[in-house]
Design a protein around this motif. Structure first.
Motif, PDB file in Angstrom:
ATOM      1  N   PRO A 114     -28.185  32.686  37.823  1.00 47.78           N
ATOM      2  CA  PRO A 114     -27.301  31.597  37.385  1.00 47.78           C
ATOM      3  C   PRO A 114     -27.160  30.567  38.504  1.00 47.78           C
ATOM      4  N   GLU A 115     -27.535  29.329  38.221  1.00 45.91           N
ATOM      5  CA  GLU A 115     -27.539  28.284  39.241  1.00 45.91           C
ATOM      6  C   GLU A 115     -26.444  27.246  38.988  1.00 45.91           C
ATOM      7  N   LEU A 116     -26.240  26.412  39.995  1.00 45.10           N
ATOM      8  CA  LEU A 116     -25.322  25.269  39.891  1.00 45.10           C
ATOM      9  C   LEU A 116     -23.896  25.715  39.553  1.00 45.10           C
ATOM     10  N   THR A 117     -23.506  26.874  40.056  1.00 44.98           N
ATOM     11  CA  THR A 117     -22.226  27.456  39.669  1.00 44.98           C
ATOM     12  C   THR A 117     -21.026  26.677  40.201  1.00 44.98           C
ATOM     13  N   LEU A 118     -21.252  25.747  41.131  1.00 42.80           N
ATOM     14  CA  LEU A 118     -20.151  24.942  41.673  1.00 42.80           C
ATOM     15  C   LEU A 118     -19.987  23.611  40.943  1.00 42.80           C
ATOM     16  N   ALA A 119     -20.789  23.388  39.914  1.00 51.99           N
ATOM     17  CA  ALA A 119     -20.793  22.075  39.259  1.00 51.99           C
ATOM     18  C   ALA A 119     -19.434  21.685  38.702  1.00 51.99           C
ATOM     19  N   ARG A 120     -18.697  22.635  38.148  1.00 51.03           N
ATOM     20  CA  ARG A 120     -17.405  22.303  37.541  1.00 51.03           C
ATOM     21  C   ARG A 120     -16.280  22.138  38.566  1.00 51.03           C
ATOM     22  N   SER A 121     -16.505  22.575  39.792  1.00 47.90           N
ATOM     23  CA  SER A 121     -15.466  22.443  40.815  1.00 47.90           C
ATOM     24  C   SER A 121     -15.792  21.411  41.882  1.00 47.90           C
ATOM     25  N   ASN A 122     -17.011  20.912  41.877  1.00 45.39           N
ATOM     26  CA  ASN A 122     -17.452  19.939  42.876  1.00 45.39           C
ATOM     27  C   ASN A 122     -17.710  18.592  42.195  1.00 45.39           C
ATOM     28  N   PRO A 123     -16.851  17.587  42.427  1.00 44.75           N
ATOM     29  CA  PRO A 123     -17.021  16.287  41.773  1.00 44.75           C
ATOM     30  C   PRO A 123     -18.400  15.667  41.992  1.00 44.75           C
ATOM     31  N   ALA A 124     -19.013  15.959  43.128  1.00 42.66           N
ATOM     32  CA  ALA A 124     -20.329  15.394  43.414  1.00 42.66           C
ATOM     33  C   ALA A 124     -21.414  15.950  42.500  1.00 42.66           C
ATOM     34  N   MET A 125     -21.093  17.059  41.803  1.00 47.14           N
ATOM     35  CA  MET A 125     -22.067  17.697  40.923  1.00 47.14           C
ATOM     36  C   MET A 125     -21.709  17.492  39.445  1.00 47.14           C
ATOM     37  N   ALA A 126     -20.858  16.515  39.174  1.00 45.53           N
ATOM     38  CA  ALA A 126     -20.359  16.313  37.806  1.00 45.53           C
ATOM     39  C   ALA A 126     -21.477  16.102  36.786  1.00 45.53           C
ATOM     40  N   ASP A 127     -22.545  15.451  37.205  1.00 43.36           N
ATOM     41  CA  ASP A 127     -23.629  15.183  36.261  1.00 43.36           C
ATOM     42  C   ASP A 127     -24.499  16.407  36.003  1.00 43.36           C
TER      43      ASP A 127
END
Length: 215
Positions: free
Chosen positions: A174-187
């Motif tokens: 499972p990748e990109l697990t910080l996307a929902r908590s890191n604004p820089a990864m919003a897209d």
């Protein structure tokens, strides 16, 4: 009845840990097939094993029948952990990426169970052929073709380390697990959600497939 060895190493609680969540899905599917089976559980964050010391390491190169009392005491934990691994029909490991590699607690466990001439260092070891599923979660993207591909030392290391034990290892990532908590990864949220869903589907499917081997 079959035995599952389940190891978690994330320091995060279950509700925040991607690897714990996916290993839980695997275990739930496994136990549904084998409700009377044995599960040996090691939470290396809640109860970390100590780092391998010189006395325990040296005792691994002496036949157990020739151990002194001091060597026997030093080797006791290695013996316990190794017997758990040897008794397993299937191994399940949660291995989140911390600073590009595995948690130090998981490395400590590996140092204890890698014993030359027993679990490692021979064509046929006492753990050869044991199916093993590793949930290798990571906050970003480290797959082939990504800018940080060369920073990935979880699957690359564990593939070799577990391979030295003769374990037949499959990875769920499972990748990109910080996307929902890191604004820089919003897209990347949509991709993260898809990766999470796929990981849970793979975990359930692999658990059922492996459980069927021991029906």
């Amino acid at each position: 009845m079959p035995t599952l060895l389940h190891i978690d190493s994330s320091f995060a609680p279950a509700e925040l840990s991607a690897s714990r969540s996916v290993t839980a899905t695997f275990r739930e599917a496994w136990e549904a097939q084998h409700p009377d089976g044995t599960v040996i559980y090691r939470d290396l964050a809640a109860a970390p094993v100590p780092h391998l010391d010189g006395a325990a390491a040296a005792a691994g190169f002496v036949p157990p029948a020739e151990h002194t009392d001091e060597q026997r005491a030093a080797f006791a934990l290695r013996e316990e952990l190794t017997r758990e691994l040897e008794s397993a029909d299937v191994v399940l490991i949660g291995a989140p990426m911390y600073n590009f590699t595995i948690p130090s607690t998981l490395k400590a466990w590996l140092d204890h169970v890698i014993i030359m001439g027993r679990t490692s260092g021979a064509e046929q070891t006492t753990t050869s052929g044991t199916p093993t599923v590793v949930v290798a979660s990571r906050g970003g993207g480290y797959g082939p073709g990504t800018p940080r591909e060369s920073f990935e030392f979880v699957t690359t290391y564990l593939g070799k380390a577990l391979g030295s034990l003769g374990l037949e290892t499959e990875f769920i990532v499972p990748e990109l697990t910080l996307a929902r908590s890191n604004p820089a990864m919003a897209d990347l949220v949509e991709l993260a959600d898809a990766s999470k869903a796929k990981a849970h589907e793979e975990a359930a499917a692999q658990a059922k497939a492996l459980a069927a081997r021991f029906a």
